[in-house]
Design a protein around this motif. Structure first.
Motif, PDB file in Angstrom:
ATOM      1  N   ILE A  33      43.909  72.349  16.578  1.00  0.00           N
ATOM      2  CA  ILE A  33      44.452  71.744  17.466  1.00  0.00           C
ATOM      3  C   ILE A  33      45.560  70.662  16.978  1.00  0.00           C
ATOM      4  CG2 ILE A  33      42.968  69.669  17.290  1.00  0.00           C
ATOM      5  CD1 ILE A  33      43.612  71.280  20.600  1.00  0.00           C
ATOM      6  N   GLN A  34      46.483  70.643  17.891  1.00  0.00           N
ATOM      7  CA  GLN A  34      47.512  69.734  17.361  1.00  0.00           C
ATOM      8  C   GLN A  34      47.391  68.216  17.245  1.00  0.00           C
ATOM      9  OE1 GLN A  34      50.913  70.755  19.488  1.00  0.00           O
ATOM     10  NE2 GLN A  34      52.370  69.328  18.400  1.00  0.00           N
ATOM     11  N   HIS A  35      46.716  67.803  18.315  1.00  0.00           N
ATOM     12  CA  HIS A  35      46.403  66.320  18.509  1.00  0.00           C
ATOM     13  C   HIS A  35      44.884  65.981  18.729  1.00  0.00           C
ATOM     14  CE1 HIS A  35      50.576  65.122  18.637  1.00  0.00           C
ATOM     15  NE2 HIS A  35      50.855  66.322  19.443  1.00  0.00           N
ATOM     16  N   MET A  36      44.327  65.003  18.055  1.00  0.00           N
ATOM     17  CA  MET A  36      42.969  64.464  18.601  1.00  0.00           C
ATOM     18  C   MET A  36      43.095  63.008  18.709  1.00  0.00           C
ATOM     19  SD  MET A  36      39.486  65.450  16.236  1.00  0.00           S
ATOM     20  CE  MET A  36      39.725  67.083  16.455  1.00  0.00           C
ATOM     21  N   LEU A  37      42.469  62.706  19.969  1.00  0.00           N
ATOM     22  CA  LEU A  37      42.232  61.068  20.072  1.00  0.00           C
ATOM     23  C   LEU A  37      40.660  60.866  19.992  1.00  0.00           C
ATOM     24  CD1 LEU A  37      43.256  58.387  21.214  1.00  0.00           C
ATOM     25  CD2 LEU A  37      43.061  59.466  23.590  1.00  0.00           C
ATOM     26  N   LEU A  38      40.560  59.984  19.082  1.00  0.00           N
ATOM     27  CA  LEU A  38      39.186  59.377  18.944  1.00  0.00           C
ATOM     28  C   LEU A  38      39.188  58.004  19.655  1.00  0.00           C
ATOM     29  CD1 LEU A  38      39.106  60.096  15.027  1.00  0.00           C
ATOM     30  CD2 LEU A  38      38.564  61.661  16.898  1.00  0.00           C
ATOM     31  N   ILE A  39      38.171  57.773  20.438  1.00  0.00           N
ATOM     32  CA  ILE A  39      37.746  56.610  21.098  1.00  0.00           C
ATOM     33  C   ILE A  39      36.203  56.041  20.955  1.00  0.00           C
ATOM     34  CG2 ILE A  39      37.710  55.156  23.290  1.00  0.00           C
ATOM     35  CD1 ILE A  39      39.832  57.493  24.345  1.00  0.00           C
TER      36      ILE A  39
ATOM     37  N   PHE B  14      47.223  65.796  14.126  1.00  0.00           N
ATOM     38  CA  PHE B  14      47.297  64.415  14.084  1.00  0.00           C
ATOM     39  C   PHE B  14      46.267  63.665  14.639  1.00  0.00           C
ATOM     40  CE2 PHE B  14      51.554  66.313  13.709  1.00  0.00           C
ATOM     41  CZ  PHE B  14      52.332  65.326  12.986  1.00  0.00           C
ATOM     42  N   LEU B  15      45.827  62.371  14.209  1.00  0.00           N
ATOM     43  CA  LEU B  15      44.473  61.770  14.472  1.00  0.00           C
ATOM     44  C   LEU B  15      45.135  60.350  14.968  1.00  0.00           C
ATOM     45  CD1 LEU B  15      42.658  62.997  11.500  1.00  0.00           C
ATOM     46  CD2 LEU B  15      41.549  63.431  13.945  1.00  0.00           C
ATOM     47  N   LYS B  16      44.347  59.906  16.097  1.00  0.00           N
ATOM     48  CA  LYS B  16      44.451  58.575  16.607  1.00  0.00           C
ATOM     49  C   LYS B  16      43.217  58.083  17.183  1.00  0.00           C
ATOM     50  CE  LYS B  16      47.406  55.212  18.308  1.00  0.00           C
ATOM     51  NZ  LYS B  16      48.182  54.536  17.126  1.00  0.00           N
ATOM     52  N   LEU B  17      43.008  56.953  16.497  1.00  0.00           N
ATOM     53  CA  LEU B  17      41.836  56.196  16.784  1.00  0.00           C
ATOM     54  C   LEU B  17      42.170  55.009  17.777  1.00  0.00           C
ATOM     55  CD1 LEU B  17      38.538  55.691  16.433  1.00  0.00           C
ATOM     56  CD2 LEU B  17      39.264  54.505  14.187  1.00  0.00           C
ATOM     57  N   PHE B  18      41.404  54.800  18.763  1.00  0.00           N
ATOM     58  CA  PHE B  18      41.188  53.584  19.550  1.00  0.00           C
ATOM     59  C   PHE B  18      39.887  53.027  19.263  1.00  0.00           C
ATOM     60  CE2 PHE B  18      44.604  54.955  23.086  1.00  0.00           C
ATOM     61  CZ  PHE B  18      45.501  54.679  21.903  1.00  0.00           C
TER      62      PHE B  18
ATOM     63  N   TYR C 166      46.878  58.288   5.013  1.00  0.00           N
ATOM     64  CA  TYR C 166      47.371  59.755   5.260  1.00  0.00           C
ATOM     65  C   TYR C 166      48.396  59.717   6.282  1.00  0.00           C
ATOM     66  CZ  TYR C 166      43.411  61.047   2.253  1.00  0.00           C
ATOM     67  OH  TYR C 166      42.346  61.058   1.247  1.00  0.00           O
ATOM     68  N   TRP C 167      49.222  60.728   6.369  1.00  0.00           N
ATOM     69  CA  TRP C 167      50.426  61.003   7.131  1.00  0.00           C
ATOM     70  C   TRP C 167      49.902  61.084   8.650  1.00  0.00           C
ATOM     71  CZ3 TRP C 167      50.574  65.750   9.574  1.00  0.00           C
ATOM     72  CH2 TRP C 167      49.981  66.604   9.306  1.00  0.00           C
ATOM     73  N   ASN C 168      48.589  61.648   8.825  1.00  0.00           N
ATOM     74  CA  ASN C 168      48.210  62.288  10.193  1.00  0.00           C
ATOM     75  C   ASN C 168      46.977  61.548  10.862  1.00  0.00           C
ATOM     76  OD1 ASN C 168      46.478  63.344   8.129  1.00  0.00           O
ATOM     77  ND2 ASN C 168      45.990  65.056   9.108  1.00  0.00           N
ATOM     78  N   PHE C 169      47.147  60.216  10.155  1.00  0.00           N
ATOM     79  CA  PHE C 169      45.958  59.396  10.930  1.00  0.00           C
ATOM     80  C   PHE C 169      46.355  58.092  11.018  1.00  0.00           C
ATOM     81  CE2 PHE C 169      42.626  56.139  10.571  1.00  0.00           C
ATOM     82  CZ  PHE C 169      41.763  56.508  11.553  1.00  0.00           C
ATOM     83  N   SER C 170      46.324  57.495  12.311  1.00  0.00           N
ATOM     84  CA  SER C 170      46.680  56.037  12.610  1.00  0.00           C
ATOM     85  C   SER C 170      45.532  55.351  13.587  1.00  0.00           C
ATOM     86  CB  SER C 170      48.110  55.900  13.220  1.00  0.00           C
ATOM     87  OG  SER C 170      47.989  56.575  14.502  1.00  0.00           O
ATOM     88  N   TYR C 171      45.166  54.252  13.653  1.00  0.00           N
ATOM     89  CA  TYR C 171      44.148  53.623  14.493  1.00  0.00           C
ATOM     90  C   TYR C 171      44.787  52.169  14.924  1.00  0.00           C
ATOM     91  CZ  TYR C 171      42.967  50.333  10.569  1.00  0.00           C
ATOM     92  OH  TYR C 171      43.145  49.440   9.682  1.00  0.00           O
ATOM     93  N   GLU C 172      44.095  51.818  16.082  1.00  0.00           N
ATOM     94  CA  GLU C 172      44.202  50.638  16.807  1.00  0.00           C
ATOM     95  C   GLU C 172      43.095  50.051  17.136  1.00  0.00           C
ATOM     96  OE1 GLU C 172      47.668  50.529  19.795  1.00  0.00           O
ATOM     97  OE2 GLU C 172      48.409  52.287  18.988  1.00  0.00           O
TER      98      GLU C 172
END
Length: 294
Positions: free
Chosen positions: A163-169, A194-198, A219-225
């Protein structure tokens, strides 16, 4: 995925081929082991249908009323057959712990989180202890060396590494399964998701696994807010994004813009939280089969 066929030593012509057939085999074997290392096998020392004994070996205070409990496999219960000593589970799965008082038995689900350099027969869980919770009262009384009963693993989520993108909430300790999934993905050299965590928290003192999340963000493919319902005393780290407000549907919609055909969305928290977030997500043209609640 089938294991690669091992070549004979004689298959190497010793003429400096690049790549050598033996090197190709070693690389394919590495990929095979990486993909299958989390698969559950019949030799797993923890079982879906019977309890195994795990000794409590460490308790580390994480935040107020929240602790990291570490357990180590001792063996099966009396009368149960012995198995090979392997503790296997997939990222995001959980175990059930059995507690017992003089007049009742009870179980609660906890997710093991990855700990660097931890023994293969140990696991660590993030647990918040509540004042009136029956399992919380049980855990408050047990000491280091106490034997406890566990079974599992449970949970049918499987990572789609393509999968190209994954949103974690996540909300509160619901971070645990999502963190374990993110950890697995960023440490998989073959995965480019690419991983994004809320992460939704009460206040800055309940940003669980904060140091671990901050390390993942290198890591280049993980960020969080982080979104705080109570905004007092915020002290963000360098490049850390902390919002003094609750997560709103417009933040979710902004992230999902133009991603609805190539995104998986994972949600974990209280039942009401997951229900509300899922409703917001589905309004953004995301297919229901691409949304997973824990």
């Amino acid at each position: 995925m089938e294991p690669p066929i091992e070549p004979d030593e004689s298959d190497c012509c010793n003429s400096g081929c690049n790549p050598c057939i033996l090197d190709v085999y070693e690389e394919q074997l590495r990929k095979y082991k990486q993909r299958t290392s989390s698969l559950i096998t019949k030799n797993n020392c923890i079982s879906l249908t019977s309890y195994a004994i795990f000794k409590l070996i460490n308790i580390e205070k994480h935040w107020k009323q929240t602790f990291l409990f570490t357990f180590e496999y001792c063996g099966p219960q009396k009368g149960e057959p012995k198995v090979d000593a392997s503790l296997l589970y997939k990222p995001g799965q959980h175990f059930l712990m059995k507690g017992k008082t003089y007049d009742e038995e009870f179980t609660r689900a906890y997710t093991p989180i990855p700990i660097e350099n931890q023994s293969d027969l140990q696991f660590t869980t993030l647990i918040k202890l509540y004042e009136y919770g029956v399992m919380s009262r049980y855990l408050k009384k047990i000491s280091i060396g106490r034997e406890t009963l566990w079974r599992g693993p449970y949970g049918d989520f499987t990572i789609n590494y393509d999968i190209q993108h994954m949103l974690l909430i996540a909300q509160g300790t619901g971070l645990a399964p999502l963190y374990s999934i993110a950890y697995d993905i960023v440490n998989n050299d073959e995965c480019c998701t690419f991983l994004k965590l809320f992460f939704c928290c009460k206040d800055s003192n309940s940003i669980y696994l904060r140091e671990q999340l901050y390390k993942l963000s290198t890591y280049w493919n993980f960020s969080y807010e982080v979104f705080l319902s109570e905004s007092q005393g915020i002290s963000p780290k360098y490049n850390e994004i902390i919002h003094p407000k609750k997560l709103r549907c417009d933040e979710i919609e902004t992230y999902l813009k133009d991603k609805h055909k190539s995104v998986n969305i994972l949600i974990c928290g209280s039942e009401n939280f997951m229900e509300d977030i899922k409703k917001h997500v589905l309004r953004s043209s995301v297919a229901e089969e691409d949304v997973f609640t824990f």
